[in-house]
Scaffold this motif. Structure first.
Motif, PDB file in Angstrom:
ATOM      1  N   GLY A  45       0.880  -1.255  -0.017  1.00 52.57           N
ATOM      2  CA  GLY A  45      -0.078  -0.076   0.020  1.00 52.57           C
ATOM      3  C   GLY A  45       0.948   1.291  -0.108  1.00 52.57           C
ATOM      4  O   GLY A  45       2.070   1.117   0.072  1.00 52.57           O
ATOM      5  N   LEU A  46       0.180   2.416   0.171  1.00 50.27           N
ATOM      6  CA  LEU A  46       0.965   3.755   0.085  1.00 50.27           C
ATOM      7  C   LEU A  46       0.402   4.548   1.231  1.00 50.27           C
ATOM      8  O   LEU A  46      -0.635   4.351   1.886  1.00 50.27           O
ATOM      9  CB  LEU A  46       1.049   4.489  -1.394  1.00 50.27           C
ATOM     10  N   ASP A  47       1.152   5.523   1.521  1.00 48.86           N
ATOM     11  CA  ASP A  47       0.594   6.814   2.285  1.00 48.86           C
ATOM     12  C   ASP A  47       0.792   7.939   1.808  1.00 48.86           C
ATOM     13  O   ASP A  47       1.842   8.031   0.994  1.00 48.86           O
ATOM     14  CB  ASP A  47       1.243   6.690   3.657  1.00 48.86           C
ATOM     15  N   ALA A  48       0.072   8.841   1.704  1.00 52.17           N
ATOM     16  CA  ALA A  48       0.228  10.123   0.800  1.00 52.17           C
ATOM     17  C   ALA A  48      -0.538  11.353   1.692  1.00 52.17           C
ATOM     18  O   ALA A  48      -1.108  11.019   2.489  1.00 52.17           O
ATOM     19  CB  ALA A  48      -0.753   9.805  -0.324  1.00 52.17           C
ATOM     20  N   ALA A  49      -0.098  12.423   1.225  1.00 52.68           N
ATOM     21  CA  ALA A  49      -0.662  13.624   1.488  1.00 52.68           C
ATOM     22  C   ALA A  49      -0.822  14.399   0.417  1.00 52.68           C
ATOM     23  O   ALA A  49      -0.896  13.956  -0.635  1.00 52.68           O
ATOM     24  CB  ALA A  49       0.406  14.513   2.723  1.00 52.68           C
ATOM     25  N   ARG A  50      -0.981  15.729   0.808  1.00 51.18           N
ATOM     26  CA  ARG A  50      -1.485  16.874  -0.620  1.00 51.18           C
ATOM     27  C   ARG A  50      -0.169  16.790  -1.474  1.00 51.18           C
ATOM     28  O   ARG A  50      -0.734  17.143  -2.587  1.00 51.18           O
ATOM     29  CB  ARG A  50      -1.403  18.163   0.404  1.00 51.18           C
ATOM     30  N   TYR A  51       0.779  16.491  -1.122  1.00 49.57           N
ATOM     31  CA  TYR A  51       2.140  16.324  -1.972  1.00 49.57           C
ATOM     32  C   TYR A  51       1.776  15.618  -3.204  1.00 49.57           C
ATOM     33  O   TYR A  51       2.509  15.830  -4.430  1.00 49.57           O
ATOM     34  CB  TYR A  51       3.297  16.181  -1.366  1.00 49.57           C
ATOM     35  N   GLN A  52       0.899  14.567  -3.132  1.00 49.94           N
ATOM     36  CA  GLN A  52       0.763  13.576  -4.145  1.00 49.94           C
ATOM     37  C   GLN A  52      -0.392  14.226  -5.258  1.00 49.94           C
ATOM     38  O   GLN A  52      -0.733  13.481  -6.215  1.00 49.94           O
ATOM     39  CB  GLN A  52       0.518  12.259  -3.711  1.00 49.94           C
ATOM     40  N   GLY A  53      -0.863  15.070  -4.694  1.00 50.42           N
ATOM     41  CA  GLY A  53      -2.219  15.500  -5.415  1.00 50.42           C
ATOM     42  C   GLY A  53      -3.461  14.552  -5.497  1.00 50.42           C
ATOM     43  O   GLY A  53      -3.510  13.848  -4.646  1.00 50.42           O
ATOM     44  N   ALA A  54      -4.375  14.816  -6.561  1.00 51.72           N
ATOM     45  CA  ALA A  54      -5.251  13.806  -6.877  1.00 51.72           C
ATOM     46  C   ALA A  54      -4.703  12.568  -7.606  1.00 51.72           C
ATOM     47  O   ALA A  54      -4.290  12.560  -8.627  1.00 51.72           O
ATOM     48  CB  ALA A  54      -6.466  14.396  -7.571  1.00 51.72           C
ATOM     49  N   ILE A  55      -4.770  11.424  -6.800  1.00 47.74           N
ATOM     50  CA  ILE A  55      -4.530  10.139  -7.319  1.00 47.74           C
ATOM     51  C   ILE A  55      -5.503   9.477  -8.236  1.00 47.74           C
ATOM     52  O   ILE A  55      -6.657   9.518  -7.632  1.00 47.74           O
ATOM     53  CB  ILE A  55      -3.948   9.325  -6.085  1.00 47.74           C
ATOM     54  N   ASN A  56      -4.799   8.616  -9.242  1.00 47.47           N
ATOM     55  CA  ASN A  56      -5.836   7.946 -10.044  1.00 47.47           C
ATOM     56  C   ASN A  56      -5.781   6.738  -9.441  1.00 47.47           C
ATOM     57  O   ASN A  56      -5.088   5.692  -9.507  1.00 47.47           O
ATOM     58  CB  ASN A  56      -4.943   7.688 -11.468  1.00 47.47           C
ATOM     59  N   TRP A  57      -6.784   6.554  -8.663  1.00 53.57           N
ATOM     60  CA  TRP A  57      -6.851   5.132  -7.656  1.00 53.57           C
ATOM     61  C   TRP A  57      -7.345   3.904  -8.445  1.00 53.57           C
ATOM     62  O   TRP A  57      -6.578   2.694  -8.319  1.00 53.57           O
ATOM     63  CB  TRP A  57      -8.060   5.353  -6.670  1.00 53.57           C
ATOM     64  N   PRO A  58      -8.252   3.962  -9.509  1.00 52.61           N
ATOM     65  CA  PRO A  58      -8.275   2.727 -10.377  1.00 52.61           C
ATOM     66  C   PRO A  58      -6.915   2.172 -10.955  1.00 52.61           C
ATOM     67  O   PRO A  58      -6.573   0.836 -10.793  1.00 52.61           O
ATOM     68  CB  PRO A  58      -9.220   3.049 -11.321  1.00 52.61           C
ATOM     69  N   GLU A  59      -5.935   3.179 -11.287  1.00 51.97           N
ATOM     70  CA  GLU A  59      -4.548   2.679 -11.930  1.00 51.97           C
ATOM     71  C   GLU A  59      -3.803   2.362 -10.756  1.00 51.97           C
ATOM     72  O   GLU A  59      -3.137   1.165 -11.075  1.00 51.97           O
ATOM     73  CB  GLU A  59      -4.281   3.952 -12.613  1.00 51.97           C
ATOM     74  N   ALA A  60      -3.754   3.067  -9.572  1.00 55.09           N
ATOM     75  CA  ALA A  60      -3.084   2.251  -8.307  1.00 55.09           C
ATOM     76  C   ALA A  60      -3.446   1.124  -7.983  1.00 55.09           C
ATOM     77  O   ALA A  60      -2.805   0.109  -7.806  1.00 55.09           O
ATOM     78  CB  ALA A  60      -2.978   3.600  -7.255  1.00 55.09           C
ATOM     79  N   ARG A  61      -4.691   0.845  -8.043  1.00 56.44           N
ATOM     80  CA  ARG A  61      -5.383  -0.568  -7.350  1.00 56.44           C
ATOM     81  C   ARG A  61      -4.771  -1.510  -8.521  1.00 56.44           C
ATOM     82  O   ARG A  61      -4.553  -2.756  -8.035  1.00 56.44           O
ATOM     83  CB  ARG A  61      -6.751  -0.267  -7.268  1.00 56.44           C
ATOM     84  N   ALA A  62      -4.909  -1.365  -9.693  1.00 52.87           N
ATOM     85  CA  ALA A  62      -4.647  -2.449 -10.883  1.00 52.87           C
ATOM     86  C   ALA A  62      -3.181  -2.752 -10.695  1.00 52.87           C
ATOM     87  O   ALA A  62      -2.649  -3.889 -11.056  1.00 52.87           O
ATOM     88  CB  ALA A  62      -5.000  -1.728 -12.259  1.00 52.87           C
ATOM     89  N   ALA A  63      -2.454  -1.684 -10.268  1.00 59.29           N
ATOM     90  CA  ALA A  63      -0.942  -1.899 -10.089  1.00 59.29           C
ATOM     91  C   ALA A  63      -0.838  -2.823  -8.790  1.00 59.29           C
ATOM     92  O   ALA A  63       0.508  -3.099  -8.452  1.00 59.29           O
ATOM     93  CB  ALA A  63      -0.120  -0.604 -10.109  1.00 59.29           C
ATOM     94  N   GLY A  64      -1.354  -2.743  -7.855  1.00 57.59           N
ATOM     95  CA  GLY A  64      -1.128  -3.724  -6.851  1.00 57.59           C
ATOM     96  C   GLY A  64      -1.401  -2.939  -5.400  1.00 57.59           C
ATOM     97  O   GLY A  64      -1.105  -3.328  -4.487  1.00 57.59           O
ATOM     98  N   ILE A  65      -1.779  -1.721  -5.353  1.00 58.01           N
ATOM     99  CA  ILE A  65      -1.986  -0.979  -4.138  1.00 58.01           C
ATOM    100  C   ILE A  65      -3.436  -1.478  -3.613  1.00 58.01           C
ATOM    101  O   ILE A  65      -4.390  -1.339  -4.071  1.00 58.01           O
ATOM    102  CB  ILE A  65      -2.150   0.492  -4.546  1.00 58.01           C
ATOM    103  N   SER A  66      -3.236  -2.095  -2.165  1.00 55.73           N
ATOM    104  CA  SER A  66      -4.385  -2.497  -1.541  1.00 55.73           C
ATOM    105  C   SER A  66      -4.882  -1.640  -0.419  1.00 55.73           C
ATOM    106  O   SER A  66      -6.044  -1.873  -0.142  1.00 55.73           O
ATOM    107  CB  SER A  66      -3.964  -4.243  -0.977  1.00 55.73           C
ATOM    108  N   PHE A  67      -4.276  -0.803   0.240  1.00 59.54           N
ATOM    109  CA  PHE A  67      -4.464   0.191   1.063  1.00 59.54           C
ATOM    110  C   PHE A  67      -3.658   1.460   0.967  1.00 59.54           C
ATOM    111  O   PHE A  67      -2.501   1.355   0.396  1.00 59.54           O
ATOM    112  CB  PHE A  67      -4.129  -0.477   2.340  1.00 59.54           C
TER     113      PHE A  67
END
Length: 277
Positions: A72-94
């Motif tokens: 998984g990842l942890d994020a704050a404002r520095y990452q902006g708006a994340i494309n979650w479907p793309e991140a999930r497809a890459a293996g981000i579970s949490f």
């Protein structure tokens, strides 16, 4: 089931009000940033799962992040708006997303990213960055007022580390006081959310404050150059933050990457036991 733990989180204390009490005009809000995306194929790193990259890789010895099945990842404002479907497809579970800091700071990334992450099937949690010039009770109240309960979300996280970059508070209380204030914060959030918060910290803070002496703490540990067993000998952990310069599809710039300590089956068991009711 007793699971090993690890985690870390870099947070900047910019924008906080000065130490002390008094009326605050309102929460400090910062703007979302929108860094450019990096290509994973340009940042392949030995020891990491192939679906992720690292902008500043190093050689891993022994057990590597790729050994673990759930990331998984942890994020704050520095990452902006994340494309979650793309991140999930890459293996981000949490994902743990910064929600608050101190007693007057709100991170806009949480409000923007949490609903989209849930919709994409990523399990979401909120974290609070601790500020040593406000009481634990004040900070717990601030977090509770701004992070609604959400059934199925991850437990909240207390991110506690020395605020060496803070322009307003570099206080370092004695270890006994640190542990006492941590217990106040954790107890108040557990009472409200129905699940005990996870504690994120780094090697220096862990050692300076004897956090291994705190019973009943589930750790997310930061260790970006070695396995947690080398930096926190004998400690149990559930999450390991293994890089602060990860490259993930759908995420602009770099991002913190984390591994869960167990298998996919134990991940599901952990969620059943620890997610918000």
């Amino acid at each position: 089931m007793r699971i090993r733990t690890i985690l870390t989180m870099g947070a900047i204390c910019a924008g906080l009000a000065a130490c002390g009490g008094g009326h605050k005009p309102g929460p400090v809000r910062t703007q979302l940033m929108a860094p450019e995306a990096l290509a994973v194929e340009d940042h392949r790193a030995a020891g990491l799962p192939r679906q992720f990259g690292d902008a500043k890789p190093h050689a891993w010895d022994g057990i590597t992040p790729a050994h673990y099945a759930v990331h998984g990842l942890d994020a704050a404002r520095y990452q902006g708006a994340i494309n979650w479907p793309e991140a999930r497809a890459a293996g981000i579970s949490f994902a743990w997303l910064k929600a608050t800091e101190g007693g007057d700071h709100v991170d806009p990334g949480f409000e923007r990213n949490a609903p989209a992450a849930r919709a994409a099937g990523v399990r979401v949690g909120a974290y609070h960055f601790y500020y040593f010039c406000r009481s634990a009770a004040d900070q717990a109240k601030w977090f509770i007022e701004r992070v609604p309960k959400h059934a199925g979300d991850l437990p909240p996280v207390l991110d506690i580390e020395w605020n060496h970059t803070s322009p307003t508070c570099q206080l370092r209380p004695p270890a006994e006081k640190v542990r006492a204030e941590m217990r106040v914060f954790l107890d108040l959030l557990e009472r409200h959310y129905g699940t005990r918060p996870v504690v994120y910290t780094d090697p220096a803070f862990y050692a300076d404050n004897g956090l291994g002496r705190m019973p009943g703490v589930e750790f997310w540990l930061r260790s970006v150059s070695a396995h947690p067993s080398e930096r926190y000998p004998g400690e149990y952990w559930s999450f390991w933050q293994y890089t602060g310069t990860g490259v993930v599809p759908g995420v602009g710039g770099t991002v913190d990457l984390n591994a869960f300590a167990g298998s996919r089956q134990s991940w599901e068991a952990w969620l059943s036991a620890r997610a918000q009711p």
